[in-house]
Design a protein around this motif. Structure first.
Motif, mmCIF file in Angstrom:
data_model
loop_
_atom_site.group_PDB
_atom_site.id
_atom_site.type_symbol
_atom_site.label_atom_id
_atom_site.label_comp_id
_atom_site.label_asym_id
_atom_site.label_seq_id
_atom_site.Cartn_x
_atom_site.Cartn_y
_atom_site.Cartn_z
ATOM 1 N N ASN A 67 13.636 20.963 104.794
ATOM 2 C CA ASN A 67 12.542 19.996 104.914
ATOM 3 C C ASN A 67 12.337 19.791 106.820
ATOM 4 O O ASN A 67 11.130 19.888 107.130
ATOM 5 C CB ASN A 67 12.685 18.609 104.731
ATOM 6 N N HIS A 68 13.478 19.752 107.384
ATOM 7 C CA HIS A 68 13.328 19.646 108.785
ATOM 8 C C HIS A 68 12.830 20.976 109.314
ATOM 9 O O HIS A 68 11.880 20.859 110.491
ATOM 10 C CB HIS A 68 14.542 19.168 109.531
ATOM 11 N N THR A 69 13.275 22.086 109.029
ATOM 12 C CA THR A 69 12.943 23.190 109.478
ATOM 13 C C THR A 69 11.576 23.584 109.223
ATOM 14 O O THR A 69 10.674 23.860 109.932
ATOM 15 C CB THR A 69 13.805 24.448 108.613
ATOM 16 N N ARG A 110 2.493 13.093 111.508
ATOM 17 C CA ARG A 110 2.576 12.222 110.449
ATOM 18 C C ARG A 110 3.113 13.270 109.221
ATOM 19 O O ARG A 110 4.024 12.434 108.620
ATOM 20 C CB ARG A 110 1.163 11.807 110.065
ATOM 21 N N LEU A 111 2.815 14.295 109.057
ATOM 22 C CA LEU A 111 3.319 15.133 107.987
ATOM 23 C C LEU A 111 5.077 15.393 108.048
ATOM 24 O O LEU A 111 5.483 15.719 107.228
ATOM 25 C CB LEU A 111 2.764 16.522 107.750
ATOM 26 N N ASN A 112 5.243 15.348 109.418
ATOM 27 C CA ASN A 112 6.749 15.454 109.475
ATOM 28 C C ASN A 112 7.528 14.606 108.697
ATOM 29 O O ASN A 112 8.385 14.508 108.227
ATOM 30 C CB ASN A 112 7.105 15.281 111.026
ATOM 31 N N GLY A 113 6.851 13.183 109.082
ATOM 32 C CA GLY A 113 7.677 11.908 108.636
ATOM 33 C C GLY A 113 7.405 11.957 106.949
ATOM 34 O O GLY A 113 8.340 11.580 106.308
ATOM 35 N N MET A 114 6.062 12.144 106.710
ATOM 36 C CA MET A 114 5.686 12.153 105.325
ATOM 37 C C MET A 114 6.218 13.171 104.434
ATOM 38 O O MET A 114 6.618 12.843 103.045
ATOM 39 C CB MET A 114 4.213 12.247 105.321
ATOM 40 N N SER A 115 6.577 14.470 104.916
ATOM 41 C CA SER A 115 7.186 15.277 104.315
ATOM 42 C C SER A 115 8.730 15.059 103.768
ATOM 43 O O SER A 115 9.108 15.198 102.719
ATOM 44 C CB SER A 115 7.541 16.808 105.047
ATOM 45 N N TYR A 149 6.189 24.620 101.499
ATOM 46 C CA TYR A 149 6.769 23.357 101.143
ATOM 47 C C TYR A 149 6.694 23.314 99.410
ATOM 48 O O TYR A 149 7.544 22.768 98.827
ATOM 49 C CB TYR A 149 5.796 22.197 101.687
ATOM 50 N N GLY A 150 5.649 23.803 99.212
ATOM 51 C CA GLY A 150 5.423 24.103 97.546
ATOM 52 C C GLY A 150 6.801 24.941 96.992
ATOM 53 O O GLY A 150 7.057 24.602 95.867
ATOM 54 N N VAL A 151 6.878 26.206 97.762
ATOM 55 C CA VAL A 151 8.210 26.851 97.216
ATOM 56 C C VAL A 151 9.482 26.129 97.154
ATOM 57 O O VAL A 151 10.306 26.072 96.240
ATOM 58 C CB VAL A 151 8.227 28.125 98.079
#
Length: 626
Positions: free
Chosen positions: A276-278, A314-319, A199-201
């Motif tokens: 993001n979805h991947t 939760r991280l899925n939606g938050m991301s 995610y950082g990349v």
């Protein structure tokens, strides 16, 4: 009713219109943001602390739910309340307490800050720009400047909100979540840490590109708005030359430039969505897989599987939310950086520290070896005003005469201190105008120009602009003296307002040139300043109206020091002295007759404008001097 009082209490914590003059804005990005938070910092800090607390609570909530799942698996349903009832009530109390936490945080965020913060910035930015020099506005579109004020205020608010609210929540939530997951089993951290790295990349690749395109988009948007506004502001000229199509094309070129940035932005947006979805799907599968494997090995209970899976979801939606907020952050960063270039531009004309108010007991004006040139200077630069010296005695009335570009209007602008001198000085009753406050200087000078623009307000507001504390009777008296009262009573606007309450349209477009000029004259009559500047003050009036108000102008000039530029002969003949300028210097001076007899530049100008005929009597002369 009670909830309204609560809302109002938070809304009134911040004054969006502080009286204290705004300080100059710094040019550095973070120092600019910090300066913008002046007066808001305690509320931003309070919101940030509450946000951090909410982040901790939300992450711990998953651990609580995991504990409940373990109880459900280990305790018989009939004995759940007997064995864990106290703990469940405590958890319920903690959840209910979080409502108060969220309520106070959202009241600070939405009532105290969301509206007041950008309005306070607009108020300060607007006052800051009102103090800019005339050259600043001559180099900018009015629409572009106003767009920068609106855009930058919102961008500063949103940038601060993202940094102190959203990012704080995400960081605190993620740290707490890592601690909770590690408490179940350290192996469960692998999917989260792997997701975080990828995610950082993704952020590192997408965000700078979004920032770059957003900066270009902010500038392109301001240019587009500026060009459209420019066409509306000058709509009479557009229609006069039948250039609606040309103006549409001029705006279209700016729109195309804006759309180019939009397409670039939307390509990045599509890439963000896909990546993001991947990453989110990979996180959910990896977390669920590791948790189930650990459960089959007897390393964790069902509660850990449920909590870890819930956190991944939760991280899925938050991301998605974080990625968009980061995109928004850098879009706002670009907008702020673009706004800094305009809002932090230093003023070129400033009051000196300790400047005193100008006092004008007599009205003597003295130019001493004044030199001035526009733009960049150099050895070969031609000065507009060059070594100009002139003394205007108290109450004396002079006319400035000369060809276009001789420096007449520049001289008046220098007297008003719209620009600072390169050399020499200008004195009013012995006081150097560079050492007095600009407001007091211009308060002592009344001016009527050829191109009169009125404010898009009522006739009353426009006349009272000359002296806001004047009474209704004084205002009407000034309008009568300017021969404006009768036509003002016939005015109306689309909203049904009539007479002095009727609005005149942008720049006074609803009025004829003569009507605008008479209102402008009434405004200056009401101001009653000791020094009077007239620049073609009756040029827009027909002969009958000009004759009617000429006596009023003479009364207005009584006891005042008057500088008149290029008046019709009737006004020039009333001047005590004519100053003939050429190349920024005085080449001749004297009264009308003596200058004609001299046969110099003035006589040539007069012969050119009168068609070669020079009458013997002043009252028979019909020409006008440029």
């Amino acid at each position: 009713m009670q909830e309204k009082l609560v809302f109002r209490w938070f809304e009134n914590r911040v004054d969006p219109y502080p009286d204290r003059p705004p300080a100059s804005t710094p040019r550095g990005f973070f120092t600019f943001l910090w300066a913008g938070t002046e007066g808001m910092r305690p509320f931003i800090a309070g919101m940030t602390l509450l946000t951090a607390a909410i982040g901790v609570f939300e992450a711990l909530l998953f651990a609580m739910l995991g504990r409940v799942v373990d109880w459900l698996a280990a305790v018989e349903p009939a004995r759940l309340w007997a064995e864990e009832g106290g703990t469940l009530l405590l958890l319920g109390g903690i959840v209910l307490a979080s409502i108060v936490l969220v309520a106070v945080q959202t009241l600070l965020k939405h009532q105290a800050l969301a509206g007041n913060f950008p309005m306070r910035l607009r108020w300060n930015y607007h006052r800051l720009l009102l103090g800019q020099s005339m050259s600043f506005f001559q180099d900018e579109f009015a629409g572009r400047v106003s767009a920068k004020v609106m855009q930058t205020a919102l961008a500063v608010r949103d940038t601060c909100m993202i940094l102190t609210d959203i990012l704080v929540f995400v960081i605190i939530y993620f740290i707490t979540m890592v601690v909770v997951v590690a408490g179940f089993d350290a192996w469960l951290l692998l999917p989260f840490l792997g997701w975080l790295a990828l995610y950082g990349v993704a952020l590192r690749w997408f965000v700078p590109r979004l920032s770059k395109v957003s900066r270009a988009q902010a500038d392109a948007r301001a240019l587009m708005v500026g060009r459209i506004t420019d066409a509306y502001t000058n709509i009479a000229t557009v229609k006069l030359f039948s250039h609606a199509g040309r103006e549409a094309g001029y705006a279209r070129s700016a729109m195309k430039e804006f759309m180019h940035t939009v397409h670039g932005q939307m390509r990045l947006v599509s890439g963000i969505e896909i990546v993001n979805h991947t990453l989110s799907m990979l996180l959910i599968m990896a977390t669920a897989g590791v948790a189930l494997w650990l459960w089959t090995q007897g390393e964790v209970g069902l509660g850990a599987v449920a909590a870890a899976s819930a956190m991944a979801l939760r991280l899925n939606g938050m991301s998605h939310w974080v990625m968009w907020e980061m995109a928004s952050l850098f879009e706002n960063v670009g907008t702020v950086q673009d706004g800094i270039n305009t809002l932090s531009r230093p003023r070129t004309v400033l009051d000196h520290p300790g400047a005193q108010a100008l006092v004008v007991p007599r009205g003597e004006v003295r130019f001493e070896q004044v030199g001035f040139a526009y733009g960049a200077q150099g050895e070969n630069a031609r000065r507009v005003i060059d070594d100009f010296s002139l003394t205007i005695r108290p109450g004396e009335k002079i006319g400035l005469v000369g060809r276009s570009g001789a420096g007449k209007s520049t001289l008046v602008n220098l007297l008003l201190r719209f620009h600072d001198l390169e050399s020499g000085r200008i004195l009013i009753d012995g006081q150097d105008i560079a050492g007095v406050t600009q407001e007091s200087l211009r308060a002592a000078i009344g001016m009527v120009t050829q191109d009169t623009s009125l404010l898009h307000r009522s006739v009353r507001d426009n006349i009272l602009y000359g002296r806001p504390d004047a009474t209704e009777e004084q205002m009407v008296a000034a309008a009568r003296r300017a021969e404006a009262h009768e036509f003002i009573l016939t005015l109306s606007d689309p909203k049904g307002r009539t007479g002095y309450d009727a609005h005149v349209g942008e720049r006074g477009v609803k009025l004829s040139g003569g009507q605008r000029q008479r209102i402008a004259i009434a405004r200056v009559m009401l101001k009653d300043a000791p020094i009077l500047l007239l620049d073609e003050a009756t040029s827009a009036l027909d002969s009958e109206v000009e004759t009617a108000i000429q006596e009023s102008l003479y009364r207005l000039m009584e006891g005042k020091t008057v500088v008149a530029i290029a008046h019709r002969l009737s006004t020039i003949a009333a001047m005590d002295r004519l100053i003939v300028m050429d190349g920024g210097r005085i080449v001749e001076e004297g009264d009308h007759r003596s200058l004609l007899a001299r046969g110099g530049l003035y006589a040539r100008l007069w012969a050119h404008q009168s068609g070669g005929f020079l009458g013997d009597e002043l009252d028979e002369e019909e020409g006008a001097l440029a």
